[in-house]
Write a protein that holds these residues in place. Sequence first.
Motif, PDB file in Angstrom:
ATOM      1  N   ARG A 216      14.187   1.965   6.131  1.00 33.85           N
ATOM      2  CA  ARG A 216      13.804   1.953   4.770  1.00 33.85           C
ATOM      3  C   ARG A 216      13.889   0.520   3.928  1.00 33.85           C
ATOM      4  O   ARG A 216      13.854   0.507   2.967  1.00 33.85           O
TER       5      ARG A 216
ATOM      6  N   TYR B 106      11.074   1.419  -3.829  1.00 38.48           N
ATOM      7  CA  TYR B 106      10.044   1.849  -4.794  1.00 38.48           C
ATOM      8  C   TYR B 106       9.036   0.490  -5.204  1.00 38.48           C
ATOM      9  O   TYR B 106       7.938   0.937  -5.567  1.00 38.48           O
TER      10      TYR B 106
ATOM     11  N   ASP C 159       8.864  -2.493  -3.165  1.00 39.84           N
ATOM     12  CA  ASP C 159       8.558  -3.236  -1.954  1.00 39.84           C
ATOM     13  C   ASP C 159       7.922  -2.125  -1.211  1.00 39.84           C
ATOM     14  O   ASP C 159       8.620  -1.166  -0.850  1.00 39.84           O
ATOM     15  N   LYS C 160       6.574  -2.333  -0.448  1.00 43.12           N
ATOM     16  CA  LYS C 160       6.126  -1.317   0.567  1.00 43.12           C
ATOM     17  C   LYS C 160       6.962  -1.623   1.802  1.00 43.12           C
ATOM     18  O   LYS C 160       7.586  -2.826   2.224  1.00 43.12           O
TER      19      LYS C 160
ATOM     20  N   GLN D 224       5.391   4.368   3.377  1.00 42.45           N
ATOM     21  CA  GLN D 224       5.110   3.217   2.613  1.00 42.45           C
ATOM     22  C   GLN D 224       6.293   2.954   1.660  1.00 42.45           C
ATOM     23  O   GLN D 224       6.506   1.654   1.394  1.00 42.45           O
ATOM     24  N   TYR D 225       6.832   3.883   0.940  1.00 46.92           N
ATOM     25  CA  TYR D 225       7.877   3.741   0.176  1.00 46.92           C
ATOM     26  C   TYR D 225       9.172   4.783   0.287  1.00 46.92           C
ATOM     27  O   TYR D 225       9.014   5.593   1.099  1.00 46.92           O
TER      28      TYR D 225
ATOM     29  N   ASP E   7       3.648   4.072  -7.883  1.00 40.91           N
ATOM     30  CA  ASP E   7       3.367   4.691  -6.453  1.00 40.91           C
ATOM     31  C   ASP E   7       4.640   4.991  -5.764  1.00 40.91           C
ATOM     32  O   ASP E   7       4.771   6.003  -5.027  1.00 40.91           O
ATOM     33  N   GLY E   8       5.591   3.994  -5.899  1.00 41.93           N
ATOM     34  CA  GLY E   8       6.756   3.995  -5.029  1.00 41.93           C
ATOM     35  C   GLY E   8       7.395   5.160  -5.803  1.00 41.93           C
ATOM     36  O   GLY E   8       8.329   6.121  -5.041  1.00 41.93           O
TER      37      GLY E   8
ATOM     38  N   LYS F 298       6.568   8.633  -4.697  1.00 38.88           N
ATOM     39  CA  LYS F 298       6.555   9.108  -3.123  1.00 38.88           C
ATOM     40  C   LYS F 298       7.281  10.457  -2.957  1.00 38.88           C
ATOM     41  O   LYS F 298       6.877  11.117  -2.033  1.00 38.88           O
TER      42      LYS F 298
END
Length: 502
Positions: free
Chosen positions: A103, A112, A114-115, A121-122, A281-282, A285
């Motif tokens: 991770r 959250y 940084d991809k 992705q998160y 987005d993060g 997740k």
Amino acid sequence: MCGMPSGESTQASVHEPEPVRPTEEDRVAAAGSELIGGPLGRRALTGRSWWSPVRVIALVAIGMFALGLVQKAPCYNGAWFFGASSQYTHACYSDIPHLYQGRGFADGLVPYFDKLPGDMQYLEYPVLTGVFMEVAAWLTPGSGSIQDQEQWYWMVNAGMLMACAAVIAVCVARTHARRPWDGLLVALAPAFALTATINWDLLAVALTAAAMLMWSRGRSLAFGVLLGLATAAKFYPALLLGPLLVLCWRAGRWRQYGTALAGAAVAWLVVNGPVMLFAFDGWSKFYTFSQERGVDFGSFWLILAQNSDDPLSTDTVNTLATLLMLLCCGCVAALAVTAPRRPRFAQLAFLIVAAFVLTNKVYSPQYVLWLVPLAALARPKWRDFLIWQTCEVAYFVGIWMYLAYTTSGDAHKGLPVDGYHWVIGMHLLGTLYLCVMVVRDILMPERDPVRRSGDDDPSGGVLDGAEDAFVLGPASRPARHVAQFEGPRVEWGGTGPAGGSL
């Protein structure tokens, strides 16, 4: 003591309630006490030593936690890093070292924001848990091989989680003021020690236990803030607001509930708000991953899927699991307003979290940590607690043996699918058994270990001894006792000035 008591000691004895000794009311506790010299005698001097119940329980909890660390030694010394199945055959798997690199913590990526490389992705954990993981990464030395760093990361997390374990044991010991020794149920729970460092669940459990302690002291705002923080670390603590709503409705304690709800909402927003605004987005997740995740380990849904030629889709399982959970919530609410005496808060809290565990599409072995403190408060009876713990330990061993079987190739070392289904069944039946015992205590208060000792709802705070304002069904009719029951007669109801006091 042969001499006459002083006026000071007499006054203290009047105002301080006599603590309940489990060895005097629990046969299993009395038998187990033989290992340390037998039950406490009548002439024993209590309250005059540094070794208070809370301190003893905290040290026992730390000792059991340390034994859990020793149980992970085969993995720490290599099984996490060499050979896919050896960490399962030794039953010492942990997410913590694997996610240090998986991770992005090893690479200094910000959760959250940084991809991550790969399919995830998160970070798929709630924000406060992500903060806990990041703090542990800051404390982990960045030198040496990746194996050295992962070992350090696990040890740092283990130290932080040990503090959480001690907090949980102390909070449970103090929640029921007259029953501090019930905290030993938590401290000595074998499944608690075995699963404590699999994941980061102890953070949410510690915050929830602290919230329960605050509510028992009548501090509604502190309860709400701590529960909001717990929900920012894991979803399940939010479920406690449901049974508390029904109990406050029955007792007419709307102001205290509103304070708790507002505190929880504000605390949750303070933690989640900045991440929601700047890294939506993060932040989302965790919620999208929970929804999209298929049927997984430990659930009865997995038994159905692995025995079906046409398994249910994830969306269908989500819908059915939600409906089942709502049905359970309705049953708990009906029980709360129709029981002959208002249920204790800890009883309904246990039932609602257990319902979530039983109906969910996944049951990771560390989820037992959610239930252990609530079970100790809801049903402090050693026999029933140990029956349930035996089932959970069997599941703990079973899931790793099943994973060993699926990862050992043609060697097939471990537990096959049918055997794994049996240990899932043991977990489900053990949890259901404890639920049945709690429901029986609610419907027949004479059998409730807490109320038999003379208390009403010591974890209920403002609900303790409160008069009923709203009842339905049997609760509105005169009380009747259990036939042929040997024990103290417990009165209940809302007609007296104390509204159901003993």
